[in-house]
Design a protein around this motif. Sequence first.
Motif, PDB file in Angstrom:
ATOM      1  N   ILE A  78     -29.259   0.868 -56.389  1.00 33.17           N
ATOM      2  CA  ILE A  78     -29.730   2.186 -55.972  1.00 33.17           C
ATOM      3  C   ILE A  78     -30.202   2.128 -54.517  1.00 33.17           C
ATOM      4  O   ILE A  78     -31.059   1.313 -54.163  1.00 33.17           O
ATOM      5  CB  ILE A  78     -30.863   2.689 -56.886  1.00 33.17           C
ATOM      6  CG1 ILE A  78     -30.375   2.787 -58.340  1.00 33.17           C
ATOM      7  CG2 ILE A  78     -31.383   4.036 -56.401  1.00 33.17           C
ATOM      8  CD1 ILE A  78     -31.457   3.155 -59.334  1.00 33.17           C
ATOM      9  N   PHE A  79     -29.629   2.997 -53.694  1.00 30.65           N
ATOM     10  CA  PHE A  79     -29.957   3.051 -52.266  1.00 30.65           C
ATOM     11  C   PHE A  79     -30.600   4.406 -51.956  1.00 30.65           C
ATOM     12  O   PHE A  79     -30.166   5.438 -52.461  1.00 30.65           O
ATOM     13  CB  PHE A  79     -28.695   2.969 -51.387  1.00 30.65           C
ATOM     14  CG  PHE A  79     -27.802   1.778 -51.623  1.00 30.65           C
ATOM     15  CD1 PHE A  79     -28.223   0.666 -52.335  1.00 30.65           C
ATOM     16  CD2 PHE A  79     -26.514   1.791 -51.113  1.00 30.65           C
ATOM     17  CE1 PHE A  79     -27.385  -0.414 -52.532  1.00 30.65           C
ATOM     18  CE2 PHE A  79     -25.664   0.718 -51.295  1.00 30.65           C
ATOM     19  CZ  PHE A  79     -26.088  -0.391 -52.010  1.00 30.65           C
ATOM     20  N   THR A  80     -31.579   4.404 -51.086  1.00 27.80           N
ATOM     21  CA  THR A  80     -32.058   5.659 -50.525  1.00 27.80           C
ATOM     22  C   THR A  80     -32.417   5.430 -49.060  1.00 27.80           C
ATOM     23  O   THR A  80     -32.306   4.317 -48.541  1.00 27.80           O
ATOM     24  CB  THR A  80     -33.227   6.257 -51.333  1.00 27.80           C
ATOM     25  OG1 THR A  80     -33.432   7.614 -50.915  1.00 27.80           O
ATOM     26  CG2 THR A  80     -34.510   5.468 -51.135  1.00 27.80           C
ATOM     27  N   LYS A  81     -32.832   6.510 -48.391  1.00 25.38           N
ATOM     28  CA  LYS A  81     -33.046   6.451 -46.943  1.00 25.38           C
ATOM     29  C   LYS A  81     -34.316   7.202 -46.563  1.00 25.38           C
ATOM     30  O   LYS A  81     -34.775   8.083 -47.301  1.00 25.38           O
ATOM     31  CB  LYS A  81     -31.865   7.059 -46.179  1.00 25.38           C
ATOM     32  CG  LYS A  81     -30.500   6.616 -46.643  1.00 25.38           C
ATOM     33  CD  LYS A  81     -29.408   7.278 -45.806  1.00 25.38           C
ATOM     34  CE  LYS A  81     -28.058   7.208 -46.486  1.00 25.38           C
ATOM     35  NZ  LYS A  81     -27.949   8.126 -47.636  1.00 25.38           N
ATOM     36  N   VAL A  82     -34.821   6.863 -45.379  1.00 26.79           N
ATOM     37  CA  VAL A  82     -35.982   7.541 -44.818  1.00 26.79           C
ATOM     38  C   VAL A  82     -35.712   7.838 -43.349  1.00 26.79           C
ATOM     39  O   VAL A  82     -35.046   7.069 -42.667  1.00 26.79           O
ATOM     40  CB  VAL A  82     -37.258   6.675 -44.981  1.00 26.79           C
ATOM     41  CG1 VAL A  82     -37.134   5.357 -44.206  1.00 26.79           C
ATOM     42  CG2 VAL A  82     -38.506   7.425 -44.547  1.00 26.79           C
ATOM     43  N   LEU A 148     -35.529  -4.343 -52.104  1.00 23.31           N
ATOM     44  CA  LEU A 148     -35.054  -5.726 -52.064  1.00 23.31           C
ATOM     45  C   LEU A 148     -34.420  -6.078 -50.732  1.00 23.31           C
ATOM     46  O   LEU A 148     -34.555  -7.203 -50.253  1.00 23.31           O
ATOM     47  CB  LEU A 148     -34.044  -5.953 -53.196  1.00 23.31           C
ATOM     48  CG  LEU A 148     -34.539  -5.624 -54.614  1.00 23.31           C
ATOM     49  CD1 LEU A 148     -33.481  -6.017 -55.639  1.00 23.31           C
ATOM     50  CD2 LEU A 148     -35.868  -6.306 -54.907  1.00 23.31           C
ATOM     51  N   TYR A 149     -33.719  -5.124 -50.139  1.00 20.50           N
ATOM     52  CA  TYR A 149     -33.033  -5.338 -48.863  1.00 20.50           C
ATOM     53  C   TYR A 149     -33.236  -4.116 -47.969  1.00 20.50           C
ATOM     54  O   TYR A 149     -33.560  -3.026 -48.451  1.00 20.50           O
ATOM     55  CB  TYR A 149     -31.521  -5.543 -49.078  1.00 20.50           C
ATOM     56  CG  TYR A 149     -31.165  -6.717 -49.953  1.00 20.50           C
ATOM     57  CD1 TYR A 149     -30.992  -7.990 -49.411  1.00 20.50           C
ATOM     58  CD2 TYR A 149     -30.994  -6.541 -51.326  1.00 20.50           C
ATOM     59  CE1 TYR A 149     -30.651  -9.066 -50.238  1.00 20.50           C
ATOM     60  CE2 TYR A 149     -30.660  -7.609 -52.146  1.00 20.50           C
ATOM     61  CZ  TYR A 149     -30.500  -8.873 -51.602  1.00 20.50           C
ATOM     62  OH  TYR A 149     -30.157  -9.927 -52.410  1.00 20.50           O
ATOM     63  N   ILE A 150     -32.986  -4.316 -46.683  1.00 21.33           N
ATOM     64  CA  ILE A 150     -33.139  -3.257 -45.694  1.00 21.33           C
ATOM     65  C   ILE A 150     -31.789  -2.958 -45.047  1.00 21.33           C
ATOM     66  O   ILE A 150     -30.998  -3.879 -44.781  1.00 21.33           O
ATOM     67  CB  ILE A 150     -34.158  -3.670 -44.609  1.00 21.33           C
ATOM     68  CG1 ILE A 150     -35.544  -3.865 -45.238  1.00 21.33           C
ATOM     69  CG2 ILE A 150     -34.224  -2.642 -43.480  1.00 21.33           C
ATOM     70  CD1 ILE A 150     -36.095  -2.640 -45.937  1.00 21.33           C
ATOM     71  N   GLY A 151     -31.547  -1.682 -44.794  1.00 23.12           N
ATOM     72  CA  GLY A 151     -30.346  -1.254 -44.087  1.00 23.12           C
ATOM     73  C   GLY A 151     -30.672  -0.171 -43.084  1.00 23.12           C
ATOM     74  O   GLY A 151     -31.807   0.314 -43.018  1.00 23.12           O
ATOM     75  N   VAL A 152     -29.691   0.211 -42.305  1.00 23.99           N
ATOM     76  CA  VAL A 152     -29.851   1.284 -41.328  1.00 23.99           C
ATOM     77  C   VAL A 152     -28.628   2.201 -41.417  1.00 23.99           C
ATOM     78  O   VAL A 152     -27.677   1.911 -42.143  1.00 23.99           O
ATOM     79  CB  VAL A 152     -30.021   0.740 -39.894  1.00 23.99           C
ATOM     80  CG1 VAL A 152     -31.251  -0.158 -39.796  1.00 23.99           C
ATOM     81  CG2 VAL A 152     -28.774  -0.030 -39.444  1.00 23.99           C
ATOM     82  N   SER A 153     -28.645   3.270 -40.645  1.00 21.56           N
ATOM     83  CA  SER A 153     -27.522   4.198 -40.645  1.00 21.56           C
ATOM     84  C   SER A 153     -27.284   4.719 -39.236  1.00 21.56           C
ATOM     85  O   SER A 153     -28.214   5.194 -38.578  1.00 21.56           O
ATOM     86  CB  SER A 153     -27.802   5.376 -41.592  1.00 21.56           C
ATOM     87  OG  SER A 153     -26.728   6.307 -41.571  1.00 21.56           O
ATOM     88  N   ASN A 177     -25.300  -1.314 -42.409  1.00 24.69           N
ATOM     89  CA  ASN A 177     -25.314  -0.135 -41.557  1.00 24.69           C
ATOM     90  C   ASN A 177     -24.474   0.920 -42.270  1.00 24.69           C
ATOM     91  O   ASN A 177     -23.477   0.591 -42.907  1.00 24.69           O
ATOM     92  CB  ASN A 177     -24.706  -0.461 -40.186  1.00 24.69           C
ATOM     93  CG  ASN A 177     -24.669   0.734 -39.247  1.00 24.69           C
ATOM     94  OD1 ASN A 177     -25.646   1.473 -39.148  1.00 24.69           O
ATOM     95  ND2 ASN A 177     -23.571   0.912 -38.538  1.00 24.69           N
ATOM     96  N   GLN A 178     -24.891   2.179 -42.185  1.00 27.46           N
ATOM     97  CA  GLN A 178     -24.148   3.245 -42.853  1.00 27.46           C
ATOM     98  C   GLN A 178     -23.657   4.258 -41.813  1.00 27.46           C
ATOM     99  O   GLN A 178     -24.339   5.202 -41.475  1.00 27.46           O
ATOM    100  CB  GLN A 178     -25.025   3.942 -43.900  1.00 27.46           C
ATOM    101  CG  GLN A 178     -24.235   4.919 -44.752  1.00 27.46           C
ATOM    102  CD  GLN A 178     -25.057   5.564 -45.842  1.00 27.46           C
ATOM    103  OE1 GLN A 178     -25.088   6.788 -45.962  1.00 27.46           O
ATOM    104  NE2 GLN A 178     -25.736   4.750 -46.656  1.00 27.46           N
ATOM    105  N   PRO A 179     -22.446   4.045 -41.297  1.00 23.90           N
ATOM    106  CA  PRO A 179     -21.876   4.968 -40.317  1.00 23.90           C
ATOM    107  C   PRO A 179     -20.778   5.832 -40.913  1.00 23.90           C
ATOM    108  O   PRO A 179     -20.240   5.546 -41.989  1.00 23.90           O
ATOM    109  CB  PRO A 179     -21.265   3.999 -39.304  1.00 23.90           C
ATOM    110  CG  PRO A 179     -20.715   2.903 -40.192  1.00 23.90           C
ATOM    111  CD  PRO A 179     -21.643   2.810 -41.403  1.00 23.90           C
TER     112      PRO A 179
END
Length: 339
Positions: A78-82, A148-153, A177-179
């Motif tokens: 499950i992924f979400t963003k801020v 658990l992990y960190i990502g960016v966009s 990264n989410q492009p």
Amino acid sequence: MVTYRYLGNSGFRVSEITYGNWVTHASQVGNEAAIATVHRALDLGITTFDTADTYANTAAEVVLGEALKGQRRESLEIFTKVYGPVGPHGPNDEGLSRKHVLEGINGSLKRLGVDYVDLYQAHRYDYETPLEETMQAFADIVRQGKALYIGVSEWTPEQLRAGHELATELRIQLISNQPQYSALWRVIEERVIPTSEQLGISQIVWSPMAQGVLSGKYLPGHPLPEDTRATDEKSGAAFIKRYLGTEVLEAVQRLRPIAAEAGLTLPQLAIAWVLQNPNVASAIVGASRPEQLDDTVKASGVVLDDATMSAIDAALAEVVITDPELTYQQSSLSRPRGD
């Protein structure tokens, strides 16, 4: 069934097809249809789900949480963003300040009905907050077990390098990264992807079908079909406009015989195309009806040969967008001020 890939330089695997609910849940479709679509995704082998607190002003997370209720948590990613605005859009209701990030994760967990998310992502780069502040907040969230992990966009190569350096110092894993990426929109290929490969960061790409244009349903010289994204302001009509010119639509129609030769539908061809890039871990797809997923998931595991890839390039050559400078326009230099 959907196959899996590792996300970044980690042991964490995600389904090649990620179900995303950007313009569908709590917006384009009713909750009952949204929940049915998530259940179909699960039946088809999709275990990775992407959302954001800003989607439908937090309501999309609520719908996704309801749809996943009762599922084995360990079997889901499950992924979400801020970053984006939430609530009444007050002065601290968006961005990547410590205050907003820490409040953001708590709100997201409550709405999703889970104790942690697998991947917590910075939805854009925040030029008004020191990167050190943001990354320290992310590190605290990881150490608290809330992510658990960190990502960016949509971060630039320079931002990815700086973020990765701080993550390494803080001993947390920045792995994605989410492009935007599709056969029509290739701006990440020249700089973002080589940088990501060096850093051990994967792409989780959004809009692999160019807002649905690569499905072929928009025909040159014909009125826009009713009940589609192009005619629904709530479903991202503003985003699709760049692809609705006659030249682009004619180029997309030239893909039909290529897809047929490969034994694929046009949506399958579009998704399979992005998955040919080894730096792409997963392609995000949405759906307003369960049966739409029956088609798109079949792109998982497809290998397009060199002749097919070359034919796609030739068909789209005059309309492909490749300018790497466009990456630098994805994050606003300033955030709106609350009243």
